[in-house]
Design a protein around this motif. Structure first.
Motif, PDB file in Angstrom:
ATOM      1  N   GLU A 201       0.842  -1.198   0.000  1.00  0.00           N
ATOM      2  CA  GLU A 201       0.000   0.000   0.000  1.00  0.00           C
ATOM      3  C   GLU A 201       0.879   1.250   0.000  1.00  0.00           C
ATOM      4  OE1 GLU A 201      -3.938   0.001   2.019  1.00  0.00           O
ATOM      5  OE2 GLU A 201      -2.941  -1.484   3.298  1.00  0.00           O
ATOM      6  N   MET A 202       0.463   2.225  -0.814  1.00  0.00           N
ATOM      7  CA  MET A 202       1.142   3.515  -0.894  1.00  0.00           C
ATOM      8  C   MET A 202       0.087   4.590  -0.648  1.00  0.00           C
ATOM      9  SD  MET A 202       3.457   2.699  -4.291  1.00  0.00           S
ATOM     10  CE  MET A 202       4.288   4.276  -4.252  1.00  0.00           C
ATOM     11  N   ASN A 203      -0.345   4.702   0.574  1.00  0.00           N
ATOM     12  CA  ASN A 203      -1.440   5.606   0.921  1.00  0.00           C
ATOM     13  C   ASN A 203      -0.970   7.009   1.294  1.00  0.00           C
ATOM     14  OD1 ASN A 203      -3.438   3.620   0.601  1.00  0.00           O
ATOM     15  ND2 ASN A 203      -3.086   2.821   2.665  1.00  0.00           N
ATOM     16  N   ILE A 204       0.285   7.166   1.606  1.00  0.00           N
ATOM     17  CA  ILE A 204       0.780   8.455   2.084  1.00  0.00           C
ATOM     18  C   ILE A 204       1.266   9.285   0.903  1.00  0.00           C
ATOM     19  CG2 ILE A 204       2.324   9.606   3.685  1.00  0.00           C
ATOM     20  CD1 ILE A 204       0.238   7.702   4.936  1.00  0.00           C
ATOM     21  N   ARG A 205       0.671  10.437   0.737  1.00  0.00           N
ATOM     22  CA  ARG A 205       1.040  11.330  -0.353  1.00  0.00           C
ATOM     23  C   ARG A 205       2.162  12.258   0.108  1.00  0.00           C
ATOM     24  NH1 ARG A 205      -4.596  11.047  -0.467  1.00  0.00           N
ATOM     25  NH2 ARG A 205      -5.390  10.127  -2.405  1.00  0.00           N
ATOM     26  N   PRO A 206       2.997  12.724  -0.826  1.00  0.00           N
ATOM     27  CA  PRO A 206       4.049  13.683  -0.442  1.00  0.00           C
ATOM     28  C   PRO A 206       3.480  14.966   0.142  1.00  0.00           C
ATOM     29  CG  PRO A 206       4.508  12.743  -2.602  1.00  0.00           C
ATOM     30  CD  PRO A 206       3.139  12.287  -2.232  1.00  0.00           C
ATOM     31  N   THR A 207       2.250  15.321  -0.236  1.00  0.00           N
ATOM     32  CA  THR A 207       1.621  16.531   0.295  1.00  0.00           C
ATOM     33  C   THR A 207       0.874  16.258   1.593  1.00  0.00           C
ATOM     34  OG1 THR A 207      -0.353  16.098  -1.030  1.00  0.00           O
ATOM     35  CG2 THR A 207       1.353  17.515  -2.007  1.00  0.00           C
ATOM     36  N   HIS A 208       0.780  14.961   1.974  1.00  0.00           N
ATOM     37  CA  HIS A 208       0.105  14.541   3.209  1.00  0.00           C
ATOM     38  C   HIS A 208      -1.395  14.866   3.193  1.00  0.00           C
ATOM     39  CE1 HIS A 208       4.085  13.800   4.783  1.00  0.00           C
ATOM     40  NE2 HIS A 208       4.425  15.071   4.499  1.00  0.00           N
ATOM     41  N   VAL A 209      -1.955  15.051   2.011  1.00  0.00           N
ATOM     42  CA  VAL A 209      -3.394  15.303   1.882  1.00  0.00           C
ATOM     43  C   VAL A 209      -4.146  13.995   2.109  1.00  0.00           C
ATOM     44  CG1 VAL A 209      -5.227  15.991   0.280  1.00  0.00           C
ATOM     45  CG2 VAL A 209      -3.080  17.260   0.344  1.00  0.00           C
ATOM     46  N   LEU A 210      -5.228  14.081   2.870  1.00  0.00           N
ATOM     47  CA  LEU A 210      -6.042  12.899   3.146  1.00  0.00           C
ATOM     48  C   LEU A 210      -7.030  12.650   2.019  1.00  0.00           C
ATOM     49  CD1 LEU A 210      -6.974  13.638   6.890  1.00  0.00           C
ATOM     50  CD2 LEU A 210      -4.871  12.654   5.968  1.00  0.00           C
ATOM     51  N   ASP A 211      -7.474  11.392   1.916  1.00  0.00           N
ATOM     52  CA  ASP A 211      -8.582  11.113   1.005  1.00  0.00           C
ATOM     53  C   ASP A 211      -9.786  11.947   1.424  1.00  0.00           C
ATOM     54  OD1 ASP A 211      -6.931   9.274  -0.184  1.00  0.00           O
ATOM     55  OD2 ASP A 211      -8.440   7.702  -0.278  1.00  0.00           O
ATOM     56  N   PRO A 212     -10.620  12.361   0.483  1.00  0.00           N
ATOM     57  CA  PRO A 212     -11.718  13.290   0.821  1.00  0.00           C
ATOM     58  C   PRO A 212     -12.782  12.646   1.703  1.00  0.00           C
ATOM     59  CG  PRO A 212     -11.903  12.569  -1.445  1.00  0.00           C
ATOM     60  CD  PRO A 212     -10.586  12.056  -0.963  1.00  0.00           C
ATOM     61  N   VAL A 213     -13.454  13.499   2.450  1.00  0.00           N
ATOM     62  CA  VAL A 213     -14.614  13.061   3.226  1.00  0.00           C
ATOM     63  C   VAL A 213     -15.782  12.853   2.261  1.00  0.00           C
ATOM     64  CG1 VAL A 213     -16.245  13.719   5.027  1.00  0.00           C
ATOM     65  CG2 VAL A 213     -13.816  14.310   5.251  1.00  0.00           C
ATOM     66  N   ILE A 214     -16.519  11.742   2.460  1.00  0.00           N
ATOM     67  CA  ILE A 214     -17.653  11.434   1.589  1.00  0.00           C
ATOM     68  C   ILE A 214     -18.941  11.642   2.374  1.00  0.00           C
ATOM     69  CG2 ILE A 214     -18.802   9.668   0.198  1.00  0.00           C
ATOM     70  CD1 ILE A 214     -16.102   8.377  -0.266  1.00  0.00           C
ATOM     71  N   GLU A 215     -19.849  12.388   1.793  1.00  0.00           N
ATOM     72  CA  GLU A 215     -21.136  12.678   2.413  1.00  0.00           C
ATOM     73  C   GLU A 215     -22.250  12.203   1.479  1.00  0.00           C
ATOM     74  OE1 GLU A 215     -23.543  16.554   4.251  1.00  0.00           O
ATOM     75  OE2 GLU A 215     -21.632  16.790   3.200  1.00  0.00           O
ATOM     76  N   VAL A 216     -23.250  11.562   2.042  1.00  0.00           N
ATOM     77  CA  VAL A 216     -24.395  11.086   1.259  1.00  0.00           C
ATOM     78  C   VAL A 216     -25.583  12.003   1.546  1.00  0.00           C
ATOM     79  CG1 VAL A 216     -25.957   9.160   0.761  1.00  0.00           C
ATOM     80  CG2 VAL A 216     -23.559   8.717   1.344  1.00  0.00           C
ATOM     81  N   LEU A 217     -26.143  12.595   0.484  1.00  0.00           N
ATOM     82  CA  LEU A 217     -27.289  13.495   0.601  1.00  0.00           C
ATOM     83  C   LEU A 217     -28.450  12.949  -0.210  1.00  0.00           C
ATOM     84  CD1 LEU A 217     -25.568  16.992   0.256  1.00  0.00           C
ATOM     85  CD2 LEU A 217     -26.180  15.753   2.346  1.00  0.00           C
ATOM     86  N   PRO A 218     -29.691  13.188   0.231  1.00  0.00           N
ATOM     87  CA  PRO A 218     -30.864  12.676  -0.500  1.00  0.00           C
ATOM     88  C   PRO A 218     -31.068  13.428  -1.808  1.00  0.00           C
ATOM     89  CG  PRO A 218     -31.567  14.059   1.314  1.00  0.00           C
ATOM     90  CD  PRO A 218     -30.081  13.909   1.461  1.00  0.00           C
ATOM     91  N   THR A 219     -31.798  12.790  -2.731  1.00  0.00           N
ATOM     92  CA  THR A 219     -32.067  13.426  -4.028  1.00  0.00           C
ATOM     93  C   THR A 219     -33.138  14.510  -3.920  1.00  0.00           C
ATOM     94  OG1 THR A 219     -33.700  11.710  -4.571  1.00  0.00           O
ATOM     95  CG2 THR A 219     -31.422  11.334  -5.260  1.00  0.00           C
TER      96      THR A 219
END
Length: 902
Positions: free
Chosen positions: A80-98
């Motif tokens: 696994e190569m999860n750590i980016r050189p910029t240390h940016v995290l994967d985005p937060v995911i939000e579920v909203l109704p239609t």
């Protein structure tokens, strides 16, 4: 690569353009490639099953376990190569109704833009992307554009560049936003219909789309859905797992996330343009000027040719004036007993009613108008137009006159004389007005002896489709569906077609005007993603159909009644624009349009194909006329017409071609008229002059509107073939199209049959080669030499008779095409002789009984050496002594002595 190469070559082999041995020269297949790979590293954010399985086979320990894209347990096959050189995290995911998603989406995009970020929105279809982009920009005030595969490479690069530099706040796309984009300015990714599982909404696609926001420290993702699908669940769990690992690493090391600093996007065309040297530019300009000079010289030559032709025609007319001045003398030329009559014409002219028709012609005026041939029941059998009614109609009672329709000598006119009982006429103010009136009569009554323009369904239609959900106002090029819809018996069919349009430019103009008039794109988005009821939207689509059908006034009254007053000026202008367009063309089959850019040039090709009647009672001729409109070196439009003639006659063909061109150019808008017309078949002087008169009248009565594209002010019909390479190629293409259409309509021979006749003529064979065998030799660097044989029966590949032969007469590593060719010919013809004697009862022999015992033609791939080797093989097959076969008699001499065809 292997599959693509094989599909391409298999098609060539299947149709006989390559021998089967061509398949041996190929790239490695996937199994062959991986058998040769000893080490490898796969780098992917969303690895596929093949990569994971192959890595698991070489894992030192237990392999990682995945469910879709979600890693359930780590293993030795995955690093696994999860750590980016910029240390940016994967985005937060939000579920909203239609529920209310359009308003929420617009608010989120505005908030993102206010914070200095950009947004990407992922829709399901290209139409959704376009309409949603219009909705966000028109109704929500968001700077938006769309991106999908219909845009060219440079257009896509420009959209992304505008997003990056801040000219756009959001880009709406479909599949191109999934991966390959490195835009650190993007801090929001919104996915519509996230719960509709499929290729575009599986866990891999969702992870890839969400990853577009992983370059920004404030990156977020929103799923608009009414439920959490299995793919959404796996995507969110895997993203959260990676995010937790990244967060833990940052806390342990004290690192702070920072957004990536990106560079401006440039397309490869921009880069190439910057690298182009001034010398190349100057060279290009010089070449262009030279081409322009050549065009000017060509125009000057054409003008001189036309002037000389006109002078010659005028001199001929002066010389013939004493004969042509007296109509009575012209009539006498066709009377029974005249020296120019024939028995068939005598029989027609003796019919009791013909003299009455001639008397009606004598009473006609000398001015322009139309004449109408009618039967005793009043049915119209022919409608024509004339500059001089009396002279033109009396010409039908004379023998053939070049350029005037042939007179009574043609079968078409003889039929008109036999069936008609009276000839009526209508006077007009000008020849052009007569042409318009003639077209109206032909369109309404479809007389049997008039040219019926049958054209191909090549051009686009506007479609009002109420059968879809939500209903659509779309474009199609499927003329077959349009023709089927036109014959529907329903009073209000759910799908209505309008067109065809000869220009995409004017189609887009009409569609955009109606779309803006009723805000169709944004309302479709509200119907599909918002809370608008579909009934009102469908009602306005019905109004669009009514406007296109000529009912703009009724729709205007409805809209004014709904709005308690006159329409706003902007909407009224849109309605007037479409109404004017429809009114000018509602009596024409083609809704015309002007060529974009330089004035077009038309190339016209004519082809005629004879077909014997099934009962043997004569022959029918099928005429095809192909017109290509060429502008800027490319074909802008194609028109194809065909017509059936009762009996082939040169004058009838000329008349049919002339009427086809006449009605074709009457159909077009003035801005679509060409500057020049080149024809493969010279037009008689009278018809050429009438066509020039038509062009002059069209240019005079259709002045270009203010602000419109520049229109052609005159059109010249040229006699000489074009000198321009593009025009010559276009004329060749038009000739091929016309020949194929005439060939298809006649139905005498198929393409394979025609090819057989061409082979017979080219090789001077005594008969058509119905049974053909072709041989070739191939090997792999001296190893595994094989021969292949392909067979054609009646011009079609007979794949069941294809054979391959392993060559046994060669030692390992030996390369000898001559010996191989001799062996395969000997073996093949020994089989033929065995089948002839009846000693082979194999399935192949049983199938061979349905074909001749020996081929009519044998094709050898090679030169004189291979041909002589083939002769040796044939001699051995027929039992010639070895010393005779080894004598290597010259192939040409052996063919002449034995009468063999190779």
């Amino acid at each position: 690569m292997y599959e693509g190469d094989r599909r391409r070559k298999q098609s060539l082999v299947s149709h006989g353009f390559r021998l089967p041995s061509a398949l041996d020269n190929r790239p490695l297949s996937a199994p062959e490639f991986w058998d040769r790979v000893t080490q490898g590293i796969f780098v992917s954010a969303t690895p596929g099953g093949f990569e994971l399985d192959l890595a698991a086979e070489h894992s030192d320990g237990p392999p990682a376990h995945f469910e879709g894209q979600e890693m359930l347990s780590p293993g030795g096959n995955v690093v696994e190569m999860n750590i980016r050189p910029t240390h940016v995290l994967d985005p937060v995911i939000e579920v909203l109704p239609t529920e209310g998603q359009l308003e929420v989406l617009a608010a989120e995009v505005r908030a993102c833009a206010a914070a200095g970020g950009r947004a990407l929105v992922v829709a399901l279809t290209k139409r959704d992307a376009e309409d949603l982009s219009d909705f966000l920009s028109d109704e929500e005030g968001v700077r938006s554009d769309y991106l999908h595969c219909d845009l060219g490479t440079t257009e896509r690069s420009e959209v992304l560049r505008r997003l990056q530099v801040g000219d756009l706040d959001v880009v709406v796309g479909v599949n191109l936003l999934r991966e390959g984009l490195d835009l650190p300015e993007v801090r929001l990714v919104a996915i519509l219909d996230a719960d509709k599982e499929g290729f575009l909404r599986n866990d891999r696609s969702l992870i890839q789309s969400v990853g577009r926001a992983a370059r920004n420290a404030e990156g977020r993702a929103i799923f608009f859905a009414d439920r959490v699908s299995a793919a959404m669940s796996r995507c969110m769990r895997e993203t959260q797992r990676r995010r937790e690992r990244q967060q833990a690493y940052n806390e342990a090391t004290g690192c702070q996330p920072r957004s990536t600093t990106g560079r401006e996007i440039k397309s490869v065309f921009d880069i190439a343009r910057e690298e182009t040297s001034l010398e190349e530019i100057y060279s290009s300009v010089a070449w262009t000027r030279q081409g322009a000079k050549g065009a000017e010289e060509e125009d000057a030559e054409e003008e001189a040719t036309a002037a000389a032709t006109s002078e010659a025609a005028a001199a001929a007319a002066v010389a013939a004036a004493p004969e042509a001045s007296a109509l009575d003398a012209e009539e006498d030329d066709g009377r029974v007993g005249s020296k120019n009559t024939n028995p068939v014409l005598d029989a027609v002219m003796r019919l009791s009613h013909v003299e009455g028709l001639r008397e009606e012609a004598r009473q006609m005026p000398l001015g322009p108008g139309i004449y109408i041939w009618k039967t005793a029941d009043g049915d119209i059998v022919y409608v024509g137009k004339a500059k001089n009614l009396r002279r033109r109609v009396l010409s039908y009672f004379r023998h053939g006159r070049a350029g005037a329709g042939g007179g009574a000598a043609t079968a078409r006119v003889r039929g008109m004389l036999e069936k008609s009982r009276r000839i009526e006429y209508e006077e007009t103010a000008s020849e052009h007005a007569a042409l318009l009136l003639e077209a109206a009569y032909i369109k309404e009554y479809e007389p049997v002896y008039n040219i019926r323009l049958k054209d191909d369904a090549f051009f686009p239609y506007l479609v009002v489709d109420l059968a879809r959900s939500p209903p659509e106002f779309r474009v199609t090029t499927n003329g077959g569906d349009a023709a089927a819809a036109a014959t529907a018996t329903d009073a209000a069919p759910p799908v209505r077609y309008f067109g065809p349009f000869a220009s995409h430019t004017e189609l887009r103009d009409v569609r955009s005007a109606l779309t803006e008039l009723f805000a169709l794109n944004t309302r479709r988005v509200r119907v599909k993603y918002g809370n608008e009821a579909p009934e009102a939207y469908a009602r306005d689509l019905v109004r669009c159909a009514h406007i296109l059908g000529g009912g703009a006034d009724e729709v205007r009254a409805e809209l004014e009644a709904e709005g308690d007053g006159a329409l706003p000026p902007e909407r009224a202008a849109l309605l007037d624009r479409v109404a004017t367009f429809v009114d000018a063309r509602r009596d024409m089959d083609f809704l015309g349009g002007g060529a974009k850019g330089e004035p077009p040039t038309d190339v016209v090709a004519v082809a005629v194909q004879l077909r014997p009647e099934p009962d043997g009672g004569g022959a029918a001729a099928f005429l095809a006329v192909a017109i290509l409109q060429i502008s800027g070196g490319s074909v802008g439009a194609r028109f194809l017409y065909d017509h059936a003639l009762d009996v082939y006659d040169a004058d009838d063909v000329n008349e049919a071609v002339f009427q086809t061109l006449e009605k074709h150019y009457l159909r077009l808008h003035a801005r679509q008229l060409p500057a020049r017309v080149f024809t493969s078949r010279p037009l008689p002087a009278e018809q050429r002059g009438s066509l020039q008169s038509l062009f002059r009248a069209r240019h005079k009565t259709n002045e270009p509107e203010a602000g419109s594209a520049a229109a052609v002010t005159q059109t010249r019909v040229l006699l000489k073939p074009p000198r321009d390479v593009a025009l010559r190629s276009g004329l060749d293409l038009a000739e091929d199209i016309a020949k194929q259409e005439a060939f298809k309509r006649a139905g005498v021979l198929d393409a394979g049959e025609t090819a057989l006749h061409d082979v017979r003529d080219m090789l001077a064979l005594p008969a058509v080669p119905r049974y053909i065998e072709a041989f070739d030799i191939s090997h792999l660097d001296g190893q595994d030499t094989v021969a292949s044989k392909v067979v054609f029966l009646d011009g079609k590949p007979a794949k069941a008779l294809y054979r391959t032969y392993n060559i046994g007469s060669l030692a390992d590593g030996e390369i000898d095409d001559f010996k191989s060719m001799a062996e395969v010919l000997e073996r093949s013809f020994e089989r033929h002789l065995g089948e002839l004697r009846g000693g082979d009862e194999s399935p192949a022999a049983a199938g061979a009984k349905r074909r001749p015992s020996f081929p009519d033609l044998v094709l050898i791939d090679g030169g004189k050496g291979q041909l002589s080797a083939a002769v040796k093989g044939l001699q051995r097959a027929r039992g010639a002594p070895p010393e005779e076969a080894a004598a290597a008699e010259d192939a040409a001499a052996w063919m002449e002595r034995t009468g063999t065809t190779l």
